[in-house]
Design a protein around this motif. Structure first.
Motif, PDB file in Angstrom:
ATOM      1  N   GLU A  48       0.101  -5.413 -20.334  1.00 36.02           N
ATOM      2  CA  GLU A  48      -0.552  -6.370 -19.419  1.00 36.02           C
ATOM      3  C   GLU A  48       0.095  -7.744 -19.490  1.00 36.02           C
TER       4      GLU A  48
ATOM      5  N   ARG B 297      -1.306  -1.049 -24.412  1.00 31.85           N
ATOM      6  CA  ARG B 297      -1.896  -1.627 -23.205  1.00 31.85           C
ATOM      7  C   ARG B 297      -1.818  -3.157 -23.147  1.00 31.85           C
TER       8      ARG B 297
ATOM      9  N   ASN C 113      -3.192   2.889 -14.843  1.00 35.14           N
ATOM     10  CA  ASN C 113      -4.354   3.768 -14.989  1.00 35.14           C
ATOM     11  C   ASN C 113      -3.993   5.219 -14.685  1.00 35.14           C
TER      12      ASN C 113
ATOM     13  N   LYS D 256      -3.285  -5.707  -8.880  1.00 31.46           N
ATOM     14  CA  LYS D 256      -4.074  -4.484  -8.749  1.00 31.46           C
ATOM     15  C   LYS D 256      -3.164  -3.255  -8.675  1.00 31.46           C
TER      16      LYS D 256
ATOM     17  N   LEU E 118      -2.025  -2.378 -12.089  1.00 36.24           N
ATOM     18  CA  LEU E 118      -3.159  -1.807 -12.814  1.00 36.24           C
ATOM     19  C   LEU E 118      -3.371  -0.349 -12.416  1.00 36.24           C
ATOM     20  N   ARG E 119      -3.298  -0.104 -11.099  1.00 37.56           N
ATOM     21  CA  ARG E 119      -3.490   1.261 -10.593  1.00 37.56           C
ATOM     22  C   ARG E 119      -2.435   2.191 -11.212  1.00 37.56           C
TER      23      ARG E 119
ATOM     24  N   ASN F 184      -3.233 -23.895   4.831  1.00 41.39           N
ATOM     25  CA  ASN F 184      -4.393 -23.268   4.190  1.00 41.39           C
ATOM     26  C   ASN F 184      -4.338 -21.753   4.279  1.00 41.39           C
ATOM     27  N   ILE F 185      -4.074 -21.263   5.514  1.00 42.44           N
ATOM     28  CA  ILE F 185      -4.115 -19.813   5.715  1.00 42.44           C
ATOM     29  C   ILE F 185      -3.014 -19.129   4.905  1.00 42.44           C
TER      30      ILE F 185
ATOM     31  N   GLU G 103       0.825  -1.212   0.000  1.00 46.17           N
ATOM     32  CA  GLU G 103       0.000   0.000   0.000  1.00 46.17           C
ATOM     33  C   GLU G 103       0.858   1.261   0.000  1.00 46.17           C
TER      34      GLU G 103
ATOM     35  N   GLY H 280      -3.897 -18.927   1.268  1.00 49.44           N
ATOM     36  CA  GLY H 280      -4.824 -17.819   1.058  1.00 49.44           C
ATOM     37  C   GLY H 280      -4.101 -16.482   1.021  1.00 49.44           C
TER      38      GLY H 280
ATOM     39  N   ASP I  88      -2.993 -11.106  -5.976  1.00 49.47           N
ATOM     40  CA  ASP I  88      -4.060 -10.180  -6.369  1.00 49.47           C
ATOM     41  C   ASP I  88      -3.627  -8.732  -6.180  1.00 49.47           C
ATOM     42  N   ASP I  89      -3.021  -8.479  -5.006  1.00 49.91           N
ATOM     43  CA  ASP I  89      -2.606  -7.109  -4.686  1.00 49.91           C
ATOM     44  C   ASP I  89      -1.595  -6.596  -5.700  1.00 49.91           C
TER      45      ASP I  89
ATOM     46  N   GLN J  53      -1.841   6.747 -17.427  1.00 51.65           N
ATOM     47  CA  GLN J  53      -2.580   7.077 -18.662  1.00 51.65           C
ATOM     48  C   GLN J  53      -3.473   8.300 -18.450  1.00 51.65           C
ATOM     49  N   LYS J  54      -4.021   8.434 -17.273  1.00 46.66           N
ATOM     50  CA  LYS J  54      -4.826   9.620 -16.979  1.00 46.66           C
ATOM     51  C   LYS J  54      -3.963  10.871 -17.088  1.00 46.66           C
TER      52      LYS J  54
END
Lengths: 200, 470
Positions: free
Chosen positions: B357, B353, B463, B456, B459-460, B441-442, B309, B445, B452-453, B466-467
């Protein structure tokens, strides 16, 4: 006070697997409650309907369900007229995605582990029972035959009592989560295509 | 009947008559020798015959009347006799009935008497066995018995007296056992030495010992000997004997002082694993191995997810300011996997793009090898440990039954201790499998969430860039 003593006696007669089982119970139900709260749609309607109601300002302002939050973010992004809108939506919906998946793995694991812990307690109770059978001590300092058998039964009972309700509630929540994932994907598709009445 | 009698009488009379004839013939025969009878004339003879006939007829009819009279008399006589006989029969029948009821009453009485005698015998037996039992119970507490063998028959105690005696004894004993008695005696210290000292008996269920060398709560050591139980408090114990004890007092309750009570060895983790034998040790080693892997994996994941983060916030800030170079150097300065993924994204921001990716997903794939490291290995341990435990249990059972085939099932200790040792491996297997399963298991996960993070975050960054570029 009496109830507390009863519970304490119950936990004591179960031997060393009872404290972990107790902790698992607390954690499991706390996380289940959390998921229940976080898997609120915020509306009962389908996505298409939701968008039209949003356009006409009919959405309940207080509702903060997953779909409603995602929709307001998505509409704000749509107004900016960005290229690659879908990627921006993917980025914007990250929080919602993460929120509906939170604690899923933990709950599944706890539900799996609770009966195994019960089985472990049963095995140790059986060991105590057979140890005491040797010198035929029905009651002794370490539990004896009666103590061993009660430990064996109580732990399995506790394990199942923790696991089964958790399993049922977890199944319901998983179904809700799948439905929400589908809805979010639909919402993305819908927002990426031209919406009649909005562009005009 | 009458006709029959008449006929009989007629025949009788005729026979008598015939006998008369024979007599007459004999007379006639005698008369033959007499001079011959002169010829009679017809008419006279006819008249004679008539006369004879009349005579005969009169005689016969007299006879008949006579007979009829007799018959009448006889009939009435018979009637009277019959009546008498019938009366006699009915009286006899009455007598019989009375006799029968008397007999059944007597039988009932006999049965009752038999039953009474049987129950009396039973009671006698019960009494005897009760007395025997009571005497044998009381002999444990110093009762000498009634020495019937040394007494004359007349001098022996009756059963009831014996009972009363025994009940008195038992009452006295109960009173004695409900009191706390202090006496001199001997007991063993935990190190096995015998010491003389004071023994305080709480009835017959608990004892305390006190001597100069030490003392404490006593437990039976067999044969009315006592030993000091391992865990006790010397000061408290001394207080008991001074009569100044306060607060909680430990007590060891026992059933009888005849049977020795062995102290169970406390179970430690090591002793449990040791009793499980070789397989238990294998499982333990596997468990430690899994623990090591789990710790290492936690380390990897921690370093991989190190504050994605914060990193992202910095980078996005720099991109928004239009300073791509600074963003790249900042991301390059960090060593987490999310930083590496971001770096590969930032370096290729100018490409189109789709291509970009592809590059990102390739770099995530590269990082995921690091993230997934040991994950499957931990799960393998979690799967194998209970199976190994089961194997140990089965082999333990087999050896237990081998012992039984050799020595039989006379000793329950053999069987039960064998089974309890066999179960130890299952316990150890489960104890290893449960944490391994849970953490495996934990952590899996967690690894998924990190991937995933990273995606993302990349991707952020794209984005935002490009903005800004627009």
């Amino acid at each position: 006070m009496n109830v507390f003593q009863d519970v304490w006696g119950y936990l004591e007669s179960g031997g060393y697997v009872m404290p972990p089982l107790f902790i698992i119970t607390v954690v499991l139900w706390w996380t289940l409650g959390y998921r229940m709260m976080s898997l609120q749609r915020g509306t009962v309607r389908g996505t298409r309907n939701l968008v039209y109601r949003y356009m006409h300002g009919k959405l309940p302002s207080k509702s903060n369900g997953v779909l409603v939050r995602a929709l307001s973010k998505g509409m704000a992004l749509r107004k900016e007229n960005l290229p690659h809108l879908r990627r921006h939506l993917d980025d914007a919906f990250v929080d919602e995605d993460r929120e509906i998946r939170k604690y899923k793995v933990l709950i599944t694991t706890l539900v799996l582990v609770a009966p195994l812990l019960g089985l472990l307690g049963t095995v140790s109770g059986m060991i105590e029972t057979f140890d005491s059978l040797g010198d035929m001590s029905l009651f002794s300092q370490s539990g004896g035959i009666a103590g061993g058998i009660s430990q064996a039964l109580i732990t399995t009972q506790m394990g199942l009592a923790v696991s089964i309700p958790g399993l049922i509630v977890n199944g319901i929540l998983d179904k809700k989560q799948k439905q929400l994932e589908i809805d979010l994907a639909q919402l993305k598709d819908f927002l990426c295509s031209p919406i009649p009445g909005l562009e005009a | 009947m009458k006709k029959f009698i008449i006929i009989i009488l007629l025949t009788l009379s005729l026979t008598t008559w015939a006998q008369d004839d024979t007599n007459e013939e004999a007379a006639a025969a005698a008369a033959v020798q007499a001079p011959p009878i002169p010829q009679a004339d017809e008419a006279k003879s006819q008249a004679d015959i008539q006369l004879a006939y009349k005579k005969e007829y009169a005689f016969l009819s007299g006879q008949v009347a006579n007979i009829q009279k007799r018959i009448k008399a006889y009939g009435s006589e018979v009637k009277i006799e019959k009546r008498q006989i019938e009366a006699e029969i009915s009286s006899l029948e009455n007598q019989l009935l009375n006799a029968e009821t008397e007999a059944s009453a007597l039988e009932d009485e006999i049965y009752e008497i038999q039953r009474n005698s049987e129950s009396a015998q039973d009671n006698q037996g019960l009494m005897d066995s009760t007395i025997i039992q009571a005497s044998s119970t009381m002999t444990e507490y110093g009762f000498e018995g009634f020495d019937d063998n040394n007494r004359e028959n007349s001098n022996r105690l009756a059963d009831l007296e014996k009972m009363a005696e025994l009940i008195n004894q038992a009452n006295a004993l109960i009173k004695k056992q409900a009191t706390i008695t202090k006496s001199k005696g001997e007991f063993f210290l935990p190190n096995g030495t015998k010491v003389k000292g004071d023994i305080l008996n709480v009835g017959q269920v608990a004892s305390y010992g006190h001597s100069a060398q030490g003392g404490g709560v006593l437990a039976p050591a067999g044969e009315n000997q006592f030993k000091v139980w391992a865990d006790n408090d010397q000061a408290l114990n001394a207080d008991v004997f001074n009569g100044s004890s306060a607060g909680m007092l430990p007590i060891f309750l026992y059933e009888s002082s005849i049977k020795a009570i062995e102290e169970k060895q406390g179970k430690t983790v090591l002793s449990v694993i040791n009793s499980g034998g070789m397989i238990a040790w294998i499982i333990t080693v596997l468990g430690l191995f899994a623990l090591l892997l789990i710790i290492m994996r936690i380390g990897f994941l921690k370093s991989a997810s190190a504050s994605t983060e914060k990193l992202l916030a910095h980078v996005v800030e720099k991109i928004k300011a239009g300073d791509l170079k600074a963003a790249i150097t900042y991301a390059g300065s960090k060593s987490s996997s999310s930083a590496r993924v971001l770096l590969s994204a930032l370096r290729n921001l100018n490409r189109d793009r789709d291509h970009l990716e592809d590059i990102i997903s390739e770099s995530i794939l590269h990082e995921s090898a690091q993230l997934n490291r040991f994950g499957s290995l931990i799960m393998v341990v979690a799967t194998v440990a209970p199976l190994l435990g089961l194997l140990g249990t089965v082999t333990g059972m087999i050896s237990t039954f081998d012992i039984i085939t050799e020595f039989g099932t006379g000793d329950p200790k053999l069987l039960s201790s064998g089974i309890s040792i066999a179960l130890v491996t299952t316990e150890v297997g489960l104890a290893v499998a449960i944490p391994a399963l849970m953490f495996g298991n934990i952590l899996s996960g967690w690894a998924e969430r990190i991937k995933d993070d990273m995606e993302k975050a990349a991707l952020r960054a794209i984005n935002v860039y490009q903005k800004v570029a627009e």
